[in-house]
Design an enzyme around this catalytic site. Structure first.
Site, PDB file in Angstrom:
ATOM      1  N   SER A   1      64.020 -20.978 108.028  1.00  0.00           N
ATOM      2  CA  SER A   1      64.549 -20.306 109.219  1.00  0.00           C
ATOM      3  C   SER A   1      66.071 -20.171 109.216  1.00  0.00           C
ATOM      4  CB  SER A   1      64.059 -21.009 110.493  1.00  0.00           C
ATOM      5  OG  SER A   1      62.638 -20.906 110.586  1.00  0.00           O
TER       6      SER A   1
ATOM      7  N   ASN B   1      64.362 -14.969  99.145  1.00  0.00           N
ATOM      8  CA  ASN B   1      62.969 -15.050  98.688  1.00  0.00           C
ATOM      9  C   ASN B   1      62.174 -14.021  99.485  1.00  0.00           C
ATOM     10  OD1 ASN B   1      60.340 -15.738  98.096  1.00  0.00           O
ATOM     11  ND2 ASN B   1      60.393 -17.730  99.136  1.00  0.00           N
ATOM     12  N   TRP B   2      61.862 -12.911  98.845  1.00  0.00           N
ATOM     13  CA  TRP B   2      61.212 -11.817  99.571  1.00  0.00           C
ATOM     14  C   TRP B   2      59.718 -12.075  99.799  1.00  0.00           C
ATOM     15  CZ3 TRP B   2      63.438  -6.726  96.948  1.00  0.00           C
ATOM     16  CH2 TRP B   2      64.821  -6.735  97.080  1.00  0.00           C
ATOM     17  N   LYS B   3      59.191 -13.104  99.141  1.00  0.00           N
ATOM     18  CA  LYS B   3      57.752 -13.439  99.258  1.00  0.00           C
ATOM     19  C   LYS B   3      56.899 -12.205  98.935  1.00  0.00           C
ATOM     20  CE  LYS B   3      59.035 -17.066 102.417  1.00  0.00           C
ATOM     21  NZ  LYS B   3      58.654 -17.967 103.504  1.00  0.00           N
TER      22      LYS B   3
ATOM     23  N   GLU C   1      63.543 -27.544 101.635  1.00  0.00           N
ATOM     24  CA  GLU C   1      62.929 -26.706 102.670  1.00  0.00           C
ATOM     25  C   GLU C   1      61.865 -27.502 103.421  1.00  0.00           C
ATOM     26  OE1 GLU C   1      63.280 -22.247 101.621  1.00  0.00           O
ATOM     27  OE2 GLU C   1      61.514 -22.998 100.626  1.00  0.00           O
TER      28      GLU C   1
ATOM     29  N   HIS D   1      57.511 -23.660  95.564  1.00  0.00           N
ATOM     30  CA  HIS D   1      57.673 -23.310  96.981  1.00  0.00           C
ATOM     31  C   HIS D   1      56.504 -23.890  97.784  1.00  0.00           C
ATOM     32  CE1 HIS D   1      57.839 -20.980 100.657  1.00  0.00           C
ATOM     33  NE2 HIS D   1      59.107 -20.781 100.382  1.00  0.00           N
TER      34      HIS D   1
ATOM     35  N   GLY E   1      64.175 -16.692 103.531  1.00  0.00           N
ATOM     36  CA  GLY E   1      62.949 -15.891 103.507  1.00  0.00           C
ATOM     37  C   GLY E   1      63.100 -14.664 104.383  1.00  0.00           C
ATOM     38  N   GLY E   2      62.560 -14.752 105.614  1.00  0.00           N
ATOM     39  CA  GLY E   2      62.515 -13.608 106.531  1.00  0.00           C
ATOM     40  C   GLY E   2      63.817 -12.824 106.640  1.00  0.00           C
TER      41      GLY E   2
ATOM     42  N   GLY F   1      59.718 -20.155 108.271  1.00  0.00           N
ATOM     43  CA  GLY F   1      59.146 -19.055 109.041  1.00  0.00           C
ATOM     44  C   GLY F   1      58.838 -19.400 110.494  1.00  0.00           C
TER      45      GLY F   1
ATOM     46  N   GLU G   1      54.710 -22.724 100.052  1.00  0.00           N
ATOM     47  CA  GLU G   1      53.541 -21.847 100.195  1.00  0.00           C
ATOM     48  C   GLU G   1      52.665 -21.918  98.950  1.00  0.00           C
ATOM     49  OE1 GLU G   1      55.776 -18.372 101.283  1.00  0.00           O
ATOM     50  OE2 GLU G   1      56.252 -19.322 103.185  1.00  0.00           O
TER      51      GLU G   1
HETATM   52  P1  PGA Z   1      62.223 -18.461 106.061  1.00  0.00           P
HETATM   53  O1  PGA Z   1      61.611 -18.841 104.630  1.00  0.00           O
HETATM   54  O2  PGA Z   1      63.683 -18.222 105.863  1.00  0.00           O
HETATM   55  O3  PGA Z   1      61.481 -17.202 106.469  1.00  0.00           O
HETATM   56  O4  PGA Z   1      61.941 -19.609 106.962  1.00  0.00           O
HETATM   57  C1  PGA Z   1      62.341 -19.639 103.744  1.00  0.00           C
HETATM   58  C2  PGA Z   1      61.538 -19.836 102.482  1.00  0.00           C
HETATM   59  O5  PGA Z   1      60.307 -19.954 102.569  1.00  0.00           O
HETATM   60  O6  PGA Z   1      62.092 -19.873 101.362  1.00  0.00           O
END
Ligand code: PGA
Length: 254
Positions: A218, A10-12, A172, A100, A239-240, A178, A102
């Site tokens: 994470s 997930n590149w956000k 999640e 998600h 994500g990251g 994050g 966010e």
């Molecule tokens: P993260 O994000 O790996 O940076 O914690 C995961 C996500 O939000 O899908």
């Protein structure tokens, strides 16, 4: 039942379309045939990079699936700034992330709108990756299973048997996203087991046993193996670490 692991990046809100091109090319150099046999690999770039990534995946015959990060529940119309499932399907997206945390936190996503988006995804033959997870406060007050159970029940109302069977769920914990903090693999396994029991209530035990449930929050090249060693965990939503092609490739190879 054996479930093929699915690892999705997930590149956000990261990467212009030109940066996305080089990321996906480097990733494809890192991954080989064996990796794709062992796991389904998905990248979810921002909307503005989908076309670019689609073209490079198709022209170079790279077996990475394309996913989007959100969709609107209507197919078209006066919804300024929104993107419909029809548009994503025409770019050959196979997956779409829905709900998600966010989006729930910053953009007013609720279980009701999650459900509308899930329905819209299936209308266009997209597989939703439905995200659920508890906040730190909900965890501290012992409500994790109740919260994720509710998100699953309300987010997945009204699916046909066939739709239900194709679903992907991502567990999640909001506090793990994050933050560099994670539940222990055993804790994640336990909650994912609870999610699977709710899925069985909703859509029958047979179907629930086949649904892939990812862990997200994470995930890194350093911790992926411990999560994947758990019997209920069928992959990761990353994500990251998905923004670095070498780290993401190491995660795919867990
Ligand atoms: P993260 O994000 O790996 O940076 O914690 C995961 C996500 O939000 O899908």
């Amino acid at each position: 039942m054996t479930r093929k692991p699915i690892v999705a990046g997930n590149w956000k809100m990261n990467k212009t379309h030109t940066e996305a091109l080089s990321l996906v090319q480097t990733l494809s150099y890192e991954l080989g045939e064996k990796d794709y046999e062992r796991a389904d690999v998905v990248v979810c770039p921002p909307f503005t990079a989908l076309r670019t990534v689609q073209l490079v995946l198709e022209e170079d015959h790279i077996p990475i699936d394309l996913g989007a990060q959100n969709l609107h529940w209507e197919d078209e119309g006066a919804f300024t700034g929104e993107i419909s499932g029809a548009f994503l399907a025409s770019l050959h997206c196979r997956y779409v992330i829905v709900g998600h945390s966010e989006r729930r936190t910053y953009f007013g996503e609720t279980d009701e709108t999650v459900n509308k988006r899930v329905q819209a995804a299936y209308r266009h033959d997209l597989i939703p990756i439905v995200c659920v997870g508890e906040t730190a406060d909900e965890r501290d007050t012992g409500r994790t299973e109740e919260v994720v159970g509710q998100q699953v029940r309300d987010g997945l109302r009204g699916l046909t048997k066939d739709q239900f069977a194709r679903l992907v769920v991502a567990y999640e914990p909001v506090w793990a996203i994050g933050s560099g903090r994670t539940p222990t693999p055993e804790e994640a396994n336990e909650t994912i087991g609870a999610i699977r029991r709710v899925l069985a209530e909703v859509g029958g035990d047979g179907a629930a046993q086949g649904i892939r449930i990812q862990y997200g929050g994470s995930v890194s090249a350093g911790n992926i193996a411990t999560f994947m060693a758990q019997p209920e965990i069928d992959g990761a939503l990353v994500g990251g670490a998905s923004l670095d092609p070498r780290s993401f490739a190491m995660i795919v190879r867990f």
